[in-house]
Design a protein around this motif. Structure first.
Motif, PDB file in Angstrom:
ATOM      1  N   UNK A 244      13.425   2.235   0.931  1.00  0.00           N
ATOM      2  CA  UNK A 244      12.011   2.549   0.739  1.00  0.00           C
ATOM      3  C   UNK A 244      11.846   3.939   0.115  1.00  0.00           C
ATOM      4  N   UNK A 245      12.573   4.931   0.679  1.00  0.00           N
ATOM      5  CA  UNK A 245      12.478   6.302   0.175  1.00  0.00           C
ATOM      6  C   UNK A 245      12.987   6.395  -1.262  1.00  0.00           C
ATOM      7  N   UNK A 246      14.031   5.640  -1.574  1.00  0.00           N
ATOM      8  CA  UNK A 246      14.608   5.682  -2.926  1.00  0.00           C
ATOM      9  C   UNK A 246      13.589   5.191  -3.951  1.00  0.00           C
ATOM     10  N   UNK A 247      12.882   4.101  -3.622  1.00  0.00           N
ATOM     11  CA  UNK A 247      11.868   3.600  -4.558  1.00  0.00           C
ATOM     12  C   UNK A 247      10.697   4.568  -4.658  1.00  0.00           C
ATOM     13  N   UNK A 248      10.312   5.130  -3.520  1.00  0.00           N
ATOM     14  CA  UNK A 248       9.182   6.051  -3.494  1.00  0.00           C
ATOM     15  C   UNK A 248       9.453   7.291  -4.351  1.00  0.00           C
TER      16      UNK A 248
ATOM     17  N   UNK B  76      10.056  -3.270   4.935  1.00  0.00           N
ATOM     18  CA  UNK B  76       9.186  -2.113   5.120  1.00  0.00           C
ATOM     19  C   UNK B  76       8.287  -1.983   3.892  1.00  0.00           C
ATOM     20  N   UNK B  77       7.040  -1.616   4.125  1.00  0.00           N
ATOM     21  CA  UNK B  77       6.070  -1.470   3.040  1.00  0.00           C
ATOM     22  C   UNK B  77       5.390  -0.109   3.159  1.00  0.00           C
ATOM     23  N   UNK B  78       5.066   0.486   2.021  1.00  0.00           N
ATOM     24  CA  UNK B  78       4.375   1.765   2.026  1.00  0.00           C
ATOM     25  C   UNK B  78       3.324   1.776   0.911  1.00  0.00           C
ATOM     26  N   UNK B  79       2.150   2.297   1.216  1.00  0.00           N
ATOM     27  CA  UNK B  79       1.111   2.380   0.191  1.00  0.00           C
ATOM     28  C   UNK B  79      -0.052   3.239   0.621  1.00  0.00           C
ATOM     29  N   UNK B  80      -1.000   3.391  -0.292  1.00  0.00           N
ATOM     30  CA  UNK B  80      -2.199   4.187  -0.042  1.00  0.00           C
ATOM     31  C   UNK B  80      -3.350   3.252   0.319  1.00  0.00           C
ATOM     32  N   UNK B  81      -4.030   3.552   1.399  1.00  0.00           N
ATOM     33  CA  UNK B  81      -5.141   2.713   1.853  1.00  0.00           C
ATOM     34  C   UNK B  81      -6.319   2.825   0.893  1.00  0.00           C
ATOM     35  N   UNK B  82      -6.781   1.672   0.411  1.00  0.00           N
ATOM     36  CA  UNK B  82      -7.951   1.640  -0.469  1.00  0.00           C
ATOM     37  C   UNK B  82      -9.217   1.262   0.296  1.00  0.00           C
ATOM     38  N   UNK B  83      -9.075   0.412   1.272  1.00  0.00           N
ATOM     39  CA  UNK B  83     -10.232  -0.019   2.043  1.00  0.00           C
ATOM     40  C   UNK B  83      -9.807  -0.953   3.154  1.00  0.00           C
ATOM     41  N   UNK B  84     -10.722  -1.239   4.044  1.00  0.00           N
ATOM     42  CA  UNK B  84     -10.405  -2.144   5.144  1.00  0.00           C
ATOM     43  C   UNK B  84     -11.517  -3.160   5.342  1.00  0.00           C
ATOM     44  N   UNK B  85     -11.137  -4.294   5.933  1.00  0.00           N
ATOM     45  CA  UNK B  85     -12.070  -5.379   6.143  1.00  0.00           C
ATOM     46  C   UNK B  85     -13.038  -5.098   7.272  1.00  0.00           C
TER      47      UNK B  85
END
Length: 333
Positions: A28-32, A109-118
């Motif tokens: 995960x860190x390598x891709x990031x 494992x997944x990593x990302x920036x939150x755009x919005x929630x339901x």
């Protein structure tokens, strides 16, 4: 646009801008690290990290350890737990959620920036257990909210439930801004016997509880087969309903099981014609499911505006279901 869309989401928790994934944190860190320009843009913003496990609950110690492992990103802005400028999410997938023996290590494992929630908090808000008034056919809150979305309930729309019962769909559709109204052959469900603590009974108790009195126009008692709506006039942007199929409450329509017997209707009780008494209940006969559906589609074909939607429940055998089982009408698609 994604954030705007997800605000109406009932079955979706969050929507993220994808940044990286891996079977291990090393991957995960390598891709990031291949796209530092993404995170450099948020270097001085206030931020927050959220860590969550799917298929396994994570301890607070595990969450803190995971957050600290991202220190290489070097954010200089303040940590802000409420309303930060940006929120980053780490999701660890441990497999099926019902597994009594979840894995010790995540499989993805997944990593990302939150755009919005339901809006899944609405499921709790409209939970039938919290209603002032409900009945044995009251529709589940989550399903009612999903149907309101399918009906495109929105500001200025007019939504109608011809089998209104205790009014679940009026609540959810009006919550999203629509004007709603309903009818039922049995006025006792509409009027109810609960809600006395709010000074009102029946569906009105729920409208008072949720502050939707100005959005629900009315509830009326009549047989949908003999409805009073003006013929040939499209009225509704959506029809949302759960027709009575005889599983929990048998469908009825006005009529007599053994034909018309006018002498019974016209008999006098205490000098007043029976059908004119205030406590008179007109006779009903069973309403077959095939007829319910046929009449509902015919009614929708006439009363929906062009582009309007009919949303309803259809009983079926899951293992044998086919799209060809869906009833059709020549002016509906």
């Amino acid at each position: 646009q994604a954030a705007k869309l997800i605000r109406r989401g009932i079955l979706v928790k969050h929507i993220l801008e994808y940044w990286a994934t891996g079977a291990t944190y090393t991957e995960l860190f390598a891709e990031l690290k291949q796209t530092p320009e993404k995170w450099d843009a948020y270097n001085t913003c206030s931020f927050k990290f959220t860590v969550d496990g799917f298929g396994r609950s994570l301890t607070q110690k595990e969450k803190i350890s995971t957050i600290e492992s991202f220190s290489f990103m070097g954010f200089e802005g303040p940590i802000k737990m409420k309303n930060p400028d940006v929120e980053f999410c780490v999701y660890a997938d441990y497999g099926e959620p019902d597994n009594p023996f979840p894995a010790d290590t995540p499989r993805t494992l997944w990593f990302g920036r939150l755009l919005g929630q339901g809006s899944r908090e609405l499921i709790d808000k409209f939970d039938v257990k919290k209603r002032s008034y409900l009945g044995n056919t009251t529709m589940d809150a989550e399903l009612s909210l999903v149907m309101a979305n399918q009906a495109l309930a929105r500001n200025g729309a007019l939504v109608y439930d011809p089998f209104v019962g205790t009014g679940s769909f009026l609540l959810t559709c009006s919550h999203f801004g629509a004007y709603s109204m309903g009818s039922d052959i049995d006025g006792r469900q509409i009027r109810g016997t609960a809600g006395f603590k709010l000074g009102v009974d029946g569906i009105s108790a729920n409208l008072a509880q949720y502050g939707l009195k100005d959005r629900v126009l009315d509830t009326v008692v009549f047989d949908i087969c003999r409805n009073p709506w003006r013929e040939g006039t499209p009225l509704f942007d959506a029809i949302v309903t759960d027709p009575p199929y005889g599983v929990r409450a048998g469908a009825k329509r006005l009529g007599r099981k053994h034909g018309n017997m006018p002498e019974k209707s016209l008999r006098l009780v205490n000098g007043v014609e029976n059908h004119r008494r205030s406590d008179y209940l007109p006779p009903t006969e069973p309403y077959e499911m095939s007829d319910v559906i046929s009449d509902l589609l015919a009614f929708a074909a006439e009363k929906l505006v062009v582009g309007g939607r009919l949303v309803y429940w259809l009983p079926t055998v899951a293992g044998e279901y086919s799209p060809t089982d869906l009833p059709v009408h020549p002016v509906l698609k």
